[in-house]
Design a protein around this motif. Structure first.
Motif, short mmCIF file in Angstrom:
data_model
loop_
_atom_site.label_atom_id
_atom_site.label_comp_id
_atom_site.label_asym_id
_atom_site.label_seq_id
_atom_site.Cartn_x
_atom_site.Cartn_y
_atom_site.Cartn_z
N VAL A 1 38.56 32.24 36.79
CA VAL A 1 37.31 32.64 36.14
C VAL A 1 36.34 31.47 36.10
N ALA A 2 36.86 30.28 35.75
CA ALA A 2 36.02 29.09 35.67
C ALA A 2 35.42 28.75 37.03
N LEU A 3 36.24 28.77 38.07
CA LEU A 3 35.73 28.44 39.40
C LEU A 3 34.67 29.43 39.87
N PHE B 1 41.30 46.74 34.66
CA PHE B 1 40.77 46.55 36.00
C PHE B 1 41.45 45.46 36.80
N GLY B 2 42.43 44.78 36.26
CA GLY B 2 43.19 43.79 37.01
C GLY B 2 42.32 42.71 37.62
N ALA B 3 42.43 42.52 38.96
CA ALA B 3 41.67 41.47 39.64
C ALA B 3 40.18 41.66 39.47
N TRP B 4 39.71 42.90 39.55
CA TRP B 4 38.29 43.14 39.34
C TRP B 4 37.89 42.77 37.92
N GLY B 5 38.82 42.88 37.01
CA GLY B 5 38.54 42.54 35.62
C GLY B 5 38.20 41.07 35.45
N GLN C 1 37.19 40.91 27.03
CA GLN C 1 38.13 40.29 27.96
C GLN C 1 39.44 41.06 28.04
N THR C 2 39.97 41.47 26.89
CA THR C 2 41.22 42.21 26.87
C THR C 2 41.08 43.55 27.59
N VAL D 1 34.83 39.20 34.13
CA VAL D 1 34.83 38.18 33.09
C VAL D 1 34.07 36.94 33.56
N ALA D 2 34.28 36.54 34.81
CA ALA D 2 33.57 35.38 35.36
C ALA D 2 32.06 35.61 35.35
#
Length: 311
Positions: free
Chosen positions: A5-7, A84-88, A77-78, A92-93
């Motif tokens: 998410v940070a990257l 949505f898994g990876a898309w989630g 975030q939860t 968030v990013a």
């Protein structure tokens, strides 16, 4: 989860900043924080209330802001990660993206240097006035350049390193709780009579939230630019317990004197100097400061990437 998410958020911010078209349409999230703080201040920061009552109400206002911000961040975030898994985490990013200020800080400071290089001192004063709180109308070229460099160093912590730090520790709720506290401090965390009581909790919370990130910011700036001796010697010359660390590191890296006497609202404050060397900074020094800043931001990218790889 926080590392990718940070990257992704860092990449979005570096590539796009916070686009003006988007700002015109939806504003910026910190604008909501500002409206909440202003509403609480109008209702609760009354002259007829005693000091202790106003301080308690200021703490209550900050608590409500932090509770609402972190609670909403945790819920979003939860939900996103669960459904949505990876898309989630990509979403968030995107929600983290406006909390970072790599690009906008670079662009604002570079604009000051460009005006100086063009010989446009009034334009340089106007440009630096957008990023500093001091009086700028009487500043010469050196004063404008120093103000820009000081803002760049301090905002490297507030706008980049500290949000990233709290993101890596607590995810989306951490980064936006930090931005809420930092916004509250910038609006009411002042020492003037009007704010001293009501803004006490905001100022102390921001000091605490920035304590580690400020020292890490100074460390990163010294790693990429040198300046160790000046940082250790002069970091405590600043009135803030935190801002002196990145400012002293930048002063040491550039071989300049920063800070010193400065005017706010027409009143001159005889603040101590930070650093050795000349105080007659110019556009070239802004360019050198931006180069140090970019290397420090790259180091943050490497840290986030290393954390993701180790995970």
């Amino acid at each position: 989860m926080a590392e990718p998410v940070a990257l992704t958020a860092l990449a979005l911010d570096a590539a796009l900043g916070w686009p003006r078209a988007l700002y015109r349409r939806v504003g910026h999230p910190v604008g909501l924080f500002a409206r909440i703080i202003a509403g609480c201040e109008a209702r609760w920061n009354r002259a007829e209330y005693g000091f202790a009552r106003r301080r308690a109400l200021g703490a209550l206002a900050l608590g409500l802001l932090l509770f609402g911000t972190s609670g909403a961040g945790l819920a979003v975030q939860t939900l996103l990660l669960a459904r949505f898994g990876a898309w989630g985490w990509i979403t968030v990013a995107i929600l983290v993206w406006p909390a970072l200020a790599q690009r906008s800080l670079f662009d604002h400071v570079r604009a000051v240097g460009e005006r100086i290089d063009a010989g446009d001192l009034p334009g340089a004063r106007a440009a630096v006035g957008m990023i500093v709180g001091r009086d700028t109308a009487a500043l010469g070229e050196a004063g404008v350049a120093r103000a820009a460099i000081e803002s760049l160093a301090e905002s490297f912590c507030d706008g980049v390193a500290a949000p990233l730090f709290w993101l890596l520790i607590f995810g989306l709720p951490g980064v936006w709780a930090y931005k809420a506290a930092n916004t509250a401090d910038s609006l009411i965390g002042h020492r003037e009579d009007r704010w001293r009581a009501f803004g006490w909790a905001a100022a102390r919370t921001d000091d605490l939230a920035n304590w580690i990130p400020a020292r890490l910011s100074g460390l990163l700036l010294c790693i990429v630019g040198g300046g160790w001796r000046i940082m250790w010697r002069d970091a405590r010359n600043h009135a803030s317990p935190n801002a002196g660390w990145p400012e002293a590191a930048m002063a040491g890296a550039l071989g300049l004197r920063l800070a010193g006497p400065v005017a706010y609202d027409g009143v001159m404050h005889d603040k101590p100097w930070i650093g050795d060397g000349a105080s007659d900074a110019g556009g070239g020094d802004i360019d050198r400061a931006l180069a140090v800043y970019l290397r420090a931001c790259l180091l943050l990218w490497l840290i986030a990437g290393g954390a993701a790889w180790l995970r």
